[in-house]
Design a protein around this motif. Structure first.
Motif, mmCIF file in Angstrom:
data_model
loop_
_atom_site.group_PDB
_atom_site.id
_atom_site.type_symbol
_atom_site.label_atom_id
_atom_site.label_comp_id
_atom_site.label_asym_id
_atom_site.label_seq_id
_atom_site.Cartn_x
_atom_site.Cartn_y
_atom_site.Cartn_z
ATOM 1 N N GLN A 1 0.845 -1.191 0.000
ATOM 2 C CA GLN A 1 0.000 0.000 0.000
ATOM 3 C C GLN A 1 0.884 1.245 0.000
ATOM 4 O OE1 GLN A 1 -3.674 -0.887 2.681
ATOM 5 N NE2 GLN A 1 -1.889 -1.859 3.623
ATOM 6 N N GLY A 2 0.466 2.282 -0.661
ATOM 7 C CA GLY A 2 1.234 3.524 -0.678
ATOM 8 C C GLY A 2 2.183 3.588 -1.848
ATOM 9 N N THR A 3 2.809 4.748 -2.011
ATOM 10 C CA THR A 3 3.720 4.952 -3.135
ATOM 11 C C THR A 3 5.062 4.297 -2.872
ATOM 12 O OG1 THR A 3 4.659 6.996 -2.259
ATOM 13 C CG2 THR A 3 2.656 7.200 -3.614
ATOM 14 N N ARG A 4 5.792 4.097 -3.931
ATOM 15 C CA ARG A 4 7.126 3.506 -3.824
ATOM 16 C C ARG A 4 8.018 4.372 -2.937
ATOM 17 N NH1 ARG A 4 12.108 3.408 -6.246
ATOM 18 N NH2 ARG A 4 12.987 1.338 -6.512
ATOM 19 N N GLU A 5 7.985 5.683 -3.151
ATOM 20 C CA GLU A 5 8.835 6.601 -2.393
ATOM 21 C C GLU A 5 8.483 6.575 -0.907
ATOM 22 O OE1 GLU A 5 7.104 7.461 -5.173
ATOM 23 O OE2 GLU A 5 8.785 7.497 -6.574
ATOM 24 N N TYR A 6 7.187 6.602 -0.610
ATOM 25 C CA TYR A 6 6.757 6.573 0.788
ATOM 26 C C TYR A 6 7.234 5.287 1.458
ATOM 27 C CZ TYR A 6 3.950 6.313 4.984
ATOM 28 O OH TYR A 6 3.572 6.195 6.287
ATOM 29 N N ASN A 7 7.073 4.161 0.776
ATOM 30 C CA ASN A 7 7.449 2.878 1.358
ATOM 31 C C ASN A 7 8.958 2.711 1.501
ATOM 32 O OD1 ASN A 7 4.924 1.698 2.020
ATOM 33 N ND2 ASN A 7 4.540 1.385 -0.152
ATOM 34 N N LEU A 8 9.735 3.282 0.591
ATOM 35 C CA LEU A 8 11.195 3.259 0.770
ATOM 36 C C LEU A 8 11.588 4.039 2.024
ATOM 37 C CD1 LEU A 8 12.547 3.652 -2.875
ATOM 38 C CD2 LEU A 8 12.957 1.730 -1.324
ATOM 39 N N ALA A 9 10.962 5.195 2.234
ATOM 40 C CA ALA A 9 11.257 5.995 3.430
ATOM 41 C C ALA A 9 10.794 5.270 4.693
ATOM 42 C CB ALA A 9 10.590 7.368 3.329
ATOM 43 N N LEU A 10 9.624 4.639 4.640
ATOM 44 C CA LEU A 10 9.117 3.898 5.794
ATOM 45 C C LEU A 10 10.021 2.707 6.109
ATOM 46 C CD1 LEU A 10 6.955 3.431 7.949
ATOM 47 C CD2 LEU A 10 5.595 2.240 6.194
ATOM 48 N N GLY A 11 10.455 1.990 5.083
ATOM 49 C CA GLY A 11 11.385 0.874 5.288
ATOM 50 C C GLY A 11 12.686 1.349 5.912
ATOM 51 N N ALA A 12 13.167 2.515 5.487
ATOM 52 C CA ALA A 12 14.400 3.077 6.055
ATOM 53 C C ALA A 12 14.209 3.413 7.533
ATOM 54 C CB ALA A 12 14.824 4.313 5.270
ATOM 55 N N ARG A 13 13.046 3.969 7.888
ATOM 56 C CA ARG A 13 12.774 4.282 9.303
ATOM 57 C C ARG A 13 12.693 3.005 10.140
ATOM 58 N NH1 ARG A 13 9.185 7.869 6.864
ATOM 59 N NH2 ARG A 13 7.357 6.643 7.496
ATOM 60 N N ARG A 14 12.093 1.963 9.591
ATOM 61 C CA ARG A 14 11.995 0.681 10.312
ATOM 62 C C ARG A 14 13.377 0.079 10.528
ATOM 63 N NH1 ARG A 14 6.513 -1.415 7.183
ATOM 64 N NH2 ARG A 14 5.096 -0.262 8.567
ATOM 65 N N ALA A 15 14.197 0.072 9.481
ATOM 66 C CA ALA A 15 15.558 -0.466 9.613
ATOM 67 C C ALA A 15 16.360 0.353 10.624
ATOM 68 C CB ALA A 15 16.247 -0.483 8.254
ATOM 69 N N ALA A 16 16.214 1.672 10.587
ATOM 70 C CA ALA A 16 16.930 2.538 11.531
ATOM 71 C C ALA A 16 16.472 2.295 12.966
ATOM 72 C CB ALA A 16 16.738 4.004 11.156
#
Length: 178
Positions: free
Chosen positions: A111-126
């Motif tokens: 769900q959501g845009t590619r850009e949003y999900n890349l940023a969300l994945g980065a926050r989760r990994a961080a």
């Protein structure tokens, strides 16, 4: 950000994505039916290179017994109590087995845009990286990468599937020099 910078960033992300083996666990994820080796395949002979899941210093043990992934709520990068428990085990294992480094992968559902999900994945990994560092794991042994929604475990349009894809996975490699 200019078009050229965006293009270079996209090429870099795609290049990094191509360097990983998305089928490293075979069908069904870790311990799934598609993986050969470990204690279940080939008469107990390890054909995966992950080691014996009964050996507490092996990658297979980490993946199967300690737990290599934590899940997140929708649009969140906050660690749940269950995630903190798993990550405490990961930190303890990493602090005991100092010959391993880790790449922390951040993932999102589709769900959501590619850009949003890349940023969300980065926050989760961080969030995972910061927790492990707070538990004494040296920062030079940890690296993060975000795949956003590009590497789902499940592909479907139900909450049950989405919830499996909202995750962070700690992928071990031998050696600290990453």
């Amino acid at each position: 950000m200019s078009l050229a910078a965006k293009s270079l960033l996209l090429i870099a992300v795609l290049g990094l994505a191509a360097c990983n083996n998305p089928d490293r666990y075979g069908a069904g994820g870790p311990g799934g039916a598609g993986g050969a080796g470990g204690a279940g395949g080939m008469g107990g002979i390890d054909t995966t290179g992950l080691g014996d899941p009964n050996n507490p210093t092996s990658i297979a043990y980490f993946n199967q017994r300690v737990g290599d992934r934590v899940l997140f709520a929708v649009d969140q990068s906050t660690l749940s109590p269950e995630a903190r428990t798993i990550l405490s085990g990961q930190a303890q294992w990493l602090n005991t087995n100092t010959g391993y480094a880790a790449i922390i992968e951040g993932h999102a559902d589709e769900q959501g845009t590619r850009e949003y999900n890349l940023a969300l994945g980065a926050r989760r990994a961080a969030a995972v990286q910061n927790f492990l560092i707070s538990q004494g794991v040296p920062a030079n042994r940890l690296r993060t990468i975000s795949y956003g929604k590009e590497r789902p475990i499940e592909v479907c349009s139900t909450e049950e599937c989405y919830s499996k894809n909202r995750r962070s996975v700690t992928v071990l490699s031998a050696g600290v020099g990453m």
